[in-house]
Design a protein around this motif. Sequence first.
Motif, PDB file in Angstrom:
ATOM      1  N   ALA A 290       5.675  14.679   4.132  1.00  9.80           N
ATOM      2  CA  ALA A 290       4.466  14.211   4.812  1.00  9.80           C
ATOM      3  C   ALA A 290       4.629  12.730   5.119  1.00  9.80           C
ATOM      4  O   ALA A 290       5.488  12.040   4.569  1.00  9.80           O
ATOM      5  CB  ALA A 290       3.235  14.445   3.946  1.00  9.80           C
ATOM      6  N   THR A 291       3.785  12.228   6.021  1.00 12.18           N
ATOM      7  CA  THR A 291       3.778  10.795   6.333  1.00 12.18           C
ATOM      8  C   THR A 291       2.362  10.266   6.223  1.00 12.18           C
ATOM      9  O   THR A 291       1.382  11.028   6.292  1.00 12.18           O
ATOM     10  CB  THR A 291       4.305  10.521   7.761  1.00 12.18           C
ATOM     11  OG1 THR A 291       3.453  11.192   8.702  1.00 12.18           O
ATOM     12  CG2 THR A 291       5.741  10.996   7.921  1.00 12.18           C
ATOM     13  N   ALA A 292       2.273   8.939   6.059  1.00 11.42           N
ATOM     14  CA  ALA A 292       0.958   8.297   5.956  1.00 11.42           C
ATOM     15  C   ALA A 292       1.132   6.811   6.318  1.00 11.42           C
ATOM     16  O   ALA A 292       2.220   6.238   6.164  1.00 11.42           O
ATOM     17  CB  ALA A 292       0.390   8.435   4.550  1.00 11.42           C
ATOM     18  N   PRO A 293       0.062   6.205   6.782  1.00 13.57           N
ATOM     19  CA  PRO A 293       0.146   4.756   7.061  1.00 13.57           C
ATOM     20  C   PRO A 293       0.236   3.964   5.763  1.00 13.57           C
ATOM     21  O   PRO A 293      -0.249   4.413   4.706  1.00 13.57           O
ATOM     22  CB  PRO A 293      -1.152   4.469   7.811  1.00 13.57           C
ATOM     23  CG  PRO A 293      -2.101   5.508   7.333  1.00 13.57           C
ATOM     24  CD  PRO A 293      -1.279   6.749   7.098  1.00 13.57           C
ATOM     25  N   GLY A 294       0.808   2.789   5.843  1.00  9.25           N
ATOM     26  CA  GLY A 294       0.923   1.939   4.668  1.00  9.25           C
ATOM     27  C   GLY A 294      -0.412   1.617   4.045  1.00  9.25           C
ATOM     28  O   GLY A 294      -0.515   1.465   2.816  1.00  9.25           O
ATOM     29  N   SER A 295      -1.440   1.527   4.862  1.00 10.83           N
ATOM     30  CA  SER A 295      -2.763   1.183   4.336  1.00 10.83           C
ATOM     31  C   SER A 295      -3.251   2.208   3.320  1.00 10.83           C
ATOM     32  O   SER A 295      -4.073   1.899   2.447  1.00 10.83           O
ATOM     33  CB  SER A 295      -3.765   1.072   5.483  1.00 10.83           C
ATOM     34  OG  SER A 295      -3.796   2.272   6.243  1.00 10.83           O
TER      35      SER A 295
END
Length: 950
Positions: A290-295
């Motif tokens: 999965a991916t996600a923003p750094g925030s």
Amino acid sequence: MSDYKHTLNLPHTDFPMRGNLPSQEPRRIQRWHEIGLYQRLREIGRNREKFVLHDGPPYANGSIHIGHAVNKILKDFIVKSKTLAGLDAPYVPGWDCHGLPIEHRVETSHGKHLAPEKTRELCRAYAAEQIDVQRTDFVRLGVVGDWENPYRTMDYANEAGEIRALARMVDQGFVFKGLKPVNWCFDCGSALAEAEVEYQNKESDAIDVAFAAVDDGRLAEAFGLTTLPAPAAAMIWTTTPWTIPANQALNAHPDFTYALVHVGERVLLLAEELVESCLERYGLEGETLATAPGSALELLEFRHPLAALDAGYERVSPVQLADYVELGAGTGVVHSAPAYGEDDFFTCRRYGMDFEEILNPVQGDGIYAESLPLFGGQNIWKANAHIVEALEQAGSLLAHRRMEHSYMHCWRHKTPLVYRATAQWFVRMDQAGREGQSLRERALAGVEATRFHPAWGQARLRGMIESRPDWCISRQRNWGVPIPFFLHRETGELHPRTVELMEEVARRVEEAGIEAWFQLDSAELLGDEAAQYDKVSDTLDVWFDSGTTHFHVMRGSHPMGHAEGPIADLYLEGSDQHRGWFHSSLLTGSAIDGRPPYRALLTHGFTVDADGRKMSKSLGNVIAPQQVMDRLGADILRLWVASTDYSGEMAVSDEILKRTADAYRRIRNTSRFLLGNLTGFEPQRDLVAFDDMLALDRWLVDRASLLQARIEQAYEEYRFLDIYQQVHTFCSRDLGSFYLDVIKDRQYTTQADSLARRSCQSALYHVIEAICRWIAPITSFTAEEINEHIPGEREESVFFTTFYDGLSRLPDDAPMGREFWEQVLEVRQAVNKRLEAARNDGLIRGSLDSEITLYVDDRLHALLAPLGEELRFVLITSEVTLKPIAEAGAQAVESELEGLRVSVIASPYEKCARSWERRPDVGTHPDHPTLTERSILNLPDGPGEVRRYA
């Protein structure tokens, strides 16, 4: 009579053709000393408007190099040109005397374990010796200044003044104590200023380290997953393994995309863009879950990678968002040790970490504190290998290799530096001072109010001020001006009477130097309070020394400035001083006075060899100014500086200096010709009024007047290359190739006291008076020598005069004015090419052996006809005939000038023994059978010849 040489006005002057500068210049310096040149200039300028160039102090260590020479020569150009412009331009040279390089020299010579007071004694003596060596060379360069009374930052009055400057800044609320990473040198045992840092290649251990997630479930949730198939870890990459024991956080960029990658036994947290390169480095294959923003990662917690080996590392590292994280290399996650990184420090502070919480196990000598688990007592550079081994043992190391990269080094010891959080004294940039403005606001307003030469310097300095952090002004050295603070032992606060106490210390330092502080018993100032306070032992950054000279020199030891206060008209230094002296002076001036201490800044480039390479002993391309002065003379070195565009790199080599010497000879020989032809001329008796001069002489004086206006403007704008080029062109083109060639006949053959000769001499007198002063700021020794040989009453020094005010201008509509002679010069150049061709063909030997016919159109006929018989004197031929261009036959050669064809023939007539002309009337007079009638008229007992134009 057959020898008529005694009837000619042959030139004579005692001004020698060869300058013999290496032997003559020291005598000139001695003469300046005998007449008290600098003191006399101050007397002359007492009631004049002031121009203040404040000297940026060179460091009192080592012989001067070519860069020093450039700097001092440029300053001398300006000071002398301002003097000649009618201003009072004092020049007080100075030296920077404290600081690490001198202390290092003393330690090298005498050992590192001297008593502090002995170190200071030896440092002071060493600096004084170095100043004497440098001063001798600066004086030899021809730089005029108050050399017998310079300022030295180690003089007691200046040391005291520096303490008072610091007190002003304390009173304004700009000084504070704080913990902060600074550039730290283990060999110096001190923080270094930015200007003391240089970059060299260094081989380091590059490692990829896994930080295990504290809560896999929370991490999965951040990525929109329910669970993870294996334990997760955030990956970091670093080239400083020694900082890992002090890790306290991880940084991620809020806008980058991060991926969870399943690689079998682990799930790795990486920046999505770097997944492929990281897995290749680790020798793994993986699947992105999965991916996600750094925030989404903010404040997720990870374990220290050494926790499995020692309980002392049982702590968590939260993710803190930071926009300085990059994707160029690494993993996209950065490990943060706030004690050893400036960005790390401020980010951790922004997330609420107290000073007391920051781990700082590295001591000032580069050794870990004994209390540090696993590595206590080890040198950090040697510990790198042990840390890598421990990480591998803990199962946290995924990759390791050695790599070479650019790394900061100490400019003195050439050893690697670190960022290290220490308790230091700072000048704050952003918190408002007592008067409501922050120092950054004041300084930026000051940048906008300052004139820059070249103009790009303003953007450079503005950018530095906009981005600079608080200024660390404290050092842990023996040889420096003390920071005379008393700190409460329990609270760590400054004594409430700090400013008052600093004045008491300053008075003692004024009497006995900085030793007065180091030997001071606190009870002398604090009485019964002494037991409650510790005396600070830190010293001030040397940039504070030089950066406050506007305070402790210009309003202290050497009062200078203007009615509105001690503000300099100009600071002049190398372009590196935007981050050095210009910068520190701007900050201290803005803090103390609310404005910069200067109105304008001028920068020059660095010297390089002819191939653009930096000068280096190993390359064998060093040009030592001492050797140039011994071989060629200081005036050649000075002329080279003027002939170079100082705004960029300044190329110098033996060949370049040889060309400069050739240009110098052109100017010198032109001056010698002018002086030689002033034989028998007394200005008070023989000077011809401008309106009574011959037309060509009026043109020359007008030409010099126009040129002087340009030269004065160029001096005003510090365009020395323009001055060099214009003077050289005037000497070679206007004088050497035209005027001086044309007037030889009139000078030599007309009667000594005739209007024709006195008119010419008057023009030559005006021109040499002007040239002498044009070149005086640049080739000062030669100008003084010329000044002594000009006829008439003279000042003892050309610098006791101003730019020559005896030049006159032609009206714009004057007959035979500027445009007329410019066109005549074009005709002459075209004719000279035909005469040269005739010489090469063997038709004639010299131009007076020829007769020429000019076939001209109506425009050129109208131009040349008014000169009549005198046209042949302008073209230096024995006969000139004007004919319509339509009559030109095959013998007339077309010239490059439109409307002109030229025919050259050898004159059939005999040569006049006196004028060397070939004329039909040679031999017609029985008493003078070898002369023309014109030469007979010009004999001493003759009626004389009338010349009107040339």
